[in-house]
Design a protein around this motif. Structure first.
Motif, PDB file in Angstrom:
ATOM      1  N   ARG A 108      -3.186   1.016   0.451  1.00 29.13           N
ATOM      2  CA  ARG A 108      -2.437   0.076   1.270  1.00 29.13           C
ATOM      3  C   ARG A 108      -1.217  -0.455   0.509  1.00 29.13           C
ATOM      4  N   LEU A 130       1.455   2.315   0.451  1.00 31.13           N
ATOM      5  CA  LEU A 130       2.147   2.482   1.729  1.00 31.13           C
ATOM      6  C   LEU A 130       3.145   1.353   1.962  1.00 31.13           C
ATOM      7  N   ILE A 131       2.733   0.134   1.661  1.00 28.94           N
ATOM      8  CA  ILE A 131       3.636  -1.003   1.832  1.00 28.94           C
ATOM      9  C   ILE A 131       4.839  -0.867   0.909  1.00 28.94           C
ATOM     10  N   GLY A 173      -0.452   9.583   6.741  1.00 24.02           N
ATOM     11  CA  GLY A 173       0.451   9.066   5.723  1.00 24.02           C
ATOM     12  C   GLY A 173       1.015  10.138   4.821  1.00 24.02           C
ATOM     13  N   PHE A 200       5.971   7.626   8.513  1.00 26.06           N
ATOM     14  CA  PHE A 200       5.124   6.582   9.067  1.00 26.06           C
ATOM     15  C   PHE A 200       5.323   6.350  10.555  1.00 26.06           C
ATOM     16  N   LEU A 228       5.042   3.292  13.251  1.00 26.13           N
ATOM     17  CA  LEU A 228       5.071   1.835  13.246  1.00 26.13           C
ATOM     18  C   LEU A 228       4.950   1.291  14.665  1.00 26.13           C
ATOM     19  N   MET A 265       3.571  -3.018  12.120  1.00 27.39           N
ATOM     20  CA  MET A 265       2.308  -2.551  11.540  1.00 27.39           C
ATOM     21  C   MET A 265       2.309  -1.025  11.521  1.00 27.39           C
ATOM     22  N   ILE A 266       2.120  -0.431  10.341  1.00 24.89           N
ATOM     23  CA  ILE A 266       1.916   1.012  10.255  1.00 24.89           C
ATOM     24  C   ILE A 266       0.513   1.310  10.758  1.00 24.89           C
ATOM     25  N   ASP A 314      -2.423   3.886  10.667  1.00 21.14           N
ATOM     26  CA  ASP A 314      -2.708   4.888   9.642  1.00 21.14           C
ATOM     27  C   ASP A 314      -4.155   5.344   9.721  1.00 21.14           C
ATOM     28  N   THR A 366      -6.017   4.531   5.815  1.00 20.24           N
ATOM     29  CA  THR A 366      -6.361   3.191   5.351  1.00 20.24           C
ATOM     30  C   THR A 366      -7.611   2.733   6.083  1.00 20.24           C
ATOM     31  N   THR A 399      -7.787  -3.228   7.949  1.00 21.08           N
ATOM     32  CA  THR A 399      -6.468  -3.625   8.429  1.00 21.08           C
ATOM     33  C   THR A 399      -5.892  -4.737   7.559  1.00 21.08           C
ATOM     34  N   ILE A 423      -0.662  -3.011   8.083  1.00 15.82           N
ATOM     35  CA  ILE A 423      -1.257  -1.688   8.313  1.00 15.82           C
ATOM     36  C   ILE A 423      -2.502  -1.842   9.179  1.00 15.82           C
TER      37      ILE A 423
END
Length: 473
Positions: free
Chosen positions: A95, A98-99, A150, A327, A329, A353-354, A356, A359, A362, A446
């Motif tokens: 996470r 990804l962020i 991802g 990604f 979104l 918010m992605i 995914d 992950t 959340t 996410i």
């Protein structure tokens, strides 16, 4: 006659409890038998509950990597699943990565025995949880691969590869020399130059005949690496559907903890992904349904369902992350607990918010998570709280309870789409609330795979939206 009001009250209470027990969430709560959450040790269900489109020719079974429905190794040995604490540590790393990517912050590159990879391109592989089995080559050889929204470039381990260069896997290594349709990509080609544009190129190498071949390289967020030949091959999805000239990585040198699976299937939005490579046929659309537990299967499908698919979708606009084609979104507009909308300012969700597949839990903006946690704890006040498990800070001790009353949690998206998360599989992860809070409200969030369970999640880049269909598996 004096007992009649009491009898009436008992009957009304019985009717109310029966309604809840049957799963009706009209009152904002669902009565859950404790046995329903203890499914990890069950055998793979022989009864399919999948409700994918019967007229869609391309739908393949999907299973949890550590579940009873995952393909076993040739020896019949069962992989030991990691503990919840270990899963959460891996998930936190993914996470964060990804962020970081979505925020435009690159990771530090590494080199290994002369293999230099420019940047961390994929999220941590060891956090991935769902697999499908596809056929590579002609004749088709089964390969069980992790799915990842991802990541973009797909790859499998290939011969020649010994124990010092590859990790043990479930199936025999893919042997390119045994396939009549395998072809390495020459270095001086547009395909190799396109690979460089996507930052997956790792230079060129010369084979035994002196030909210069294109080499790929991926370094994941946990610094696992795969390096090999960029190649094309026939990919068989079902007996009736094959993709010719599918571009993928033939892995000759891997380093890291890949946990026995044969490779990875990239479902991101960049040109190297399966989704982009099949866009002319399937319109850049795909969907999956993640099963509620580890003893049943879901599905992965390409294309959009037909109009007579069982159930109906709710749609929200699909957005991209600037500079990150991978990604997907979406924008949250609100959260409800027990049927009551939480008081969260809309600006809290402004970064998006992605959504995914890789992950697990959340990650919400801090303000949103604080409101969710307060409401959920209040609704669950009848049950004792446990100390936090890693970053999950709302965990319960249900010992001695034969049934647990769980509040519904609903997510409302931009455009009005509202989904009621499955109870309990879409809300609780081993008796913990499957949400965490971010350090601020100024970063992207996410949506993890726990919240997505039992929904068919349709990613349709051609039409610019994401759809959710409940009860699909």
């Amino acid at each position: 006659m004096a007992s009649s009001p009491l009898l009436l009250c008992v009957l009304l209470l019985y009717t109310y409890c029966l309604t809840i027990a049957l799963g009706n969430s009209e009152h904002g709560f669902v009565l859950v038998p404790r046995s329903s959450s203890a499914s990890s040790g069950l055998p793979c269900s022989s009864v399919s509950q999948v409700t994918s489109d019967p007229n869609r020719v391309l739908s393949v079974p999907l299973a949890h990597r550590y579940g009873a429905c995952a393909p076993s190794s040739p020896s019949g040995a069962t992989d030991r699943p990691p503990s919840l604490a270990e899963r959460l540590r891996r998930d936190r790393a993914r996470r964060s990565h990804l962020i970081s990517k979505a925020s435009g912050r690159s990771s530090i590159s590494q080199s290994d025995a002369g293999v230099s990879i420019p940047t961390s391109l994929g999220a941590a592989v060891d956090s991935l949880e769902y697999v499908v089995t596809l056929g590579f080559g002609t004749p088709a050889v089964p390969q069980t691969v992790l799915i990842d929204t991802g990541s973009d470039l797909s790859w499998v381990q290939c011969q020649p590869c010994d124990a010092s260069a590859c990790y043990p896997q479930k199936d025999p290594l893919f042997d390119p020399s045994a396939s009549s349709t395998y072809a390495p990509v020459p270095c001086d080609t547009q395909a190799c130059r396109d690979l460089a544009a996507g930052s997956y190129n790792n230079g060129c190498t010369t084979n035994a005949t002196g030909a210069s071949l294109c080499r790929y390289g991926i370094e994941y967020g946990n610094f696992d690496t795969t390096v090999g030949l960029y190649s094309t091959e026939t990919l068989t999805l079902t007996p009736a559907v094959s993709i010719t000239n599918f571009s993928f990585g033939c892995g000759l040198r891997q380093r890291g903890t890949f946990d026995r699976f044969d490779g990875l299937l990239g479902l991101g939005g960049a040109p190297e992904s399966l989704v982009s490579q099949t866009a002319e046929t399937y319109g850049g659309a795909f969907s999956y349904c993640l099963p509620p537990g580890n003893s049943s299967t879901g599905f992965l499908a390409l294309g959009t369902p037909s109009n007579n698919t069982p159930g109906s979708f709710q749609f929200t606009p699909l957005h991209g992350v600037p500079g990150q084609a991978t990604f997907y979104l979406v924008t949250l507009a609100g959260i409800s607990v027990g049927g009551k909308q939480l008081d969260i300012p809309p600006a809290v969700f402004s970064k998006g918010m992605i959504i995914d597949s890789g992950t697990v839990v959340t990650g919400l903006p801090g303000t949103a998570y604080s409101a969710l946690r307060t409401a959920f704890r209040s609704a669950m006040s009848a049950y004792p709280l446990l100390p936090p498990n890693e970053e999950l800070d709302t965990c319960y001790n249900f010992t001695g309870f034969s049934n647990v009353t769980v509040p519904t949690v609903s997510l409302t998206f931009d455009g009005g789409a509202t989904i009621d998360l499955d109870v309990p599989s879409g809300i609780l992860l081993e008796d913990c609330l499957a949400f965490v809070g971010g350090s601020s409200d100024r970063e992207v969030g996410i949506i993890g795979n726990v919240n997505q369970r039992t929904f068919e999640v349709l990613y349709d880049s051609g039409r610019g939206h994401v759809g959710f269909r409940p009860g699909a598996c």
